[in-house]
Design an enzyme around this catalytic site. Structure first.
Site, PDB file in Angstrom:
ATOM      1  N   ASP A   1      -5.637  -2.801  -3.220  1.00 25.06           N
ATOM      2  CA  ASP A   1      -4.651  -2.465  -2.189  1.00 25.06           C
ATOM      3  C   ASP A   1      -4.030  -3.682  -1.506  1.00 25.06           C
ATOM      4  O   ASP A   1      -4.734  -4.572  -1.030  1.00 25.06           O
ATOM      5  CB  ASP A   1      -5.347  -1.593  -1.140  1.00 25.06           C
ATOM      6  CG  ASP A   1      -4.377  -0.887  -0.227  1.00 25.06           C
ATOM      7  OD1 ASP A   1      -3.734  -1.555   0.588  1.00 25.06           O
ATOM      8  OD2 ASP A   1      -4.273   0.348  -0.332  1.00 25.06           O
TER       9      ASP A   1
ATOM     10  N   SER B   1       0.835  -1.197   0.000  1.00 22.74           N
ATOM     11  CA  SER B   1       0.000   0.000   0.000  1.00 22.74           C
ATOM     12  C   SER B   1       0.874   1.254   0.000  1.00 22.74           C
ATOM     13  O   SER B   1       1.787   1.361  -0.803  1.00 22.74           O
ATOM     14  CB  SER B   1      -0.962  -0.050   1.190  1.00 22.74           C
ATOM     15  OG  SER B   1      -1.969   0.926   1.084  1.00 22.74           O
TER      16      SER B   1
END
Length: 276
Positions: free
Chosen positions: A161, A39
């Site tokens: 993500d 991320s």
């Protein structure tokens, strides 16, 4: 020689804490042989791997001027318009793509330090690690926050993500041979969890359990010959509504400074921290 890895976790705008940790590590003479990110940690990590000599200064400038405003730009009208058109997300990913394209090489092979990042495959419902080939799409996939940014297509799959599958991927660094690991995180793991007492805390606490459990399990099962240092962010307090303000850049400077001072103090307690 033992491999030293920096593991950078996810957490949106709170990722600014990792910049302060990186500055403290650099001043202590500690450098990585391997960088692993997920991320926002993938974004911070790839800039470190691309140009370790000036990465902290570049990240400090980017966090202070453009990362949040670029990735999550637009008034509420613009965001609702994007949602109405796409049905899935509030922000286009192209501005972040352009920012990354100007800051990093085209491929993993051009990086100065080996780097890997992870994203969540929609079709495979699994983690996918990227370590070779085109770089920007892999990092964008790792940063594709559900609902905020669109899934990123790579080949025949779509990715979201990396924090959905690995919030702080210590285990990956161990798999790649790291025997000294410095964990850079966004500060959430320093805040104790307690039963929710307000409606909005229910979702926040549930989310924190989901994002922390794998890290907790991996830390508990580390081999005896692995040395791990979890860098402090100096965070305190319980999860709150401020965690939902993903566009709030007003405290970025405070995040960087607090993590820097806390991490510097921690590193000063280590015995010869820069020796293998």
């Amino acid at each position: 020689m033992d491999i030293t890895a920096f593991v950078l976790g996810g957490g949106g705008v709170l990722g600014a804490h990792e910049v302060g940790m990186l500055r403290a590590l650099a001043e202590a003479g500690i450098t990585p042989d391997l960088v692993v990110g997920t991320s926002v940690g993938a974004l911070n990590g790839v800039l470190l791997a691309a140009s370790p000599a000036d990465a902290v200064d570049r990240l400090t400038e980017l966090w202070g001027s453009s990362i949040v405003r670029t990735a999550f730009a637009g008034s509420w009208v613009t965001r609702l318009s994007t949602l109405a058109k796409t049905g899935t997300h509030l922000h286009p990913i192209d501005p972040l793509r352009r920012l990354l394209g100007a800051a990093i090489p085209e491929t993993f092979e051009e990086l100065q330090i080996p780097f890997q990042c992870v994203a969540a495959s929609i079709e495979g419902a699994c983690a996918r690690w990227f370590s070779t080939g085109p770089l920007a799409d892999a990092v964008l996939a790792s940063c594709a926050v559900p609902g905020l940014l669109p899934p990123v297509r790579i080949g025949d799959e779509h990715y979201l993500d990396g924090g959905l599958v690995h919030s702080i991927p210590v285990g990956r660094a161990v798999q790649l041979g790291a025997r000294r690991i410095f964990v850079l995180h966004v500060g959430r793991i320093e805040r104790p969890l307690t039963p929710p007492s307000k409606p909005w805390e229910v979702g926040l606490v549930a989310f924190e359990i989901a994002r922390r459990h794998r890290f907790t399990e991996e830390m508990a099962s580390l081999p005896d010959d692995v040395e791990v240092h979890v860098m402090p962010a100096g965070f305190n307090g319980r999860p709150g509504l401020s965690d939902l303000r993903y566009r709030d850049s007003s405290r970025i400077g405070d995040h960087i400074a607090r993590a820097y001072h806390s991490s510097t103090a921690y590193l000063s307690t280590l015995t010869s921290p820069s020796s293998p």
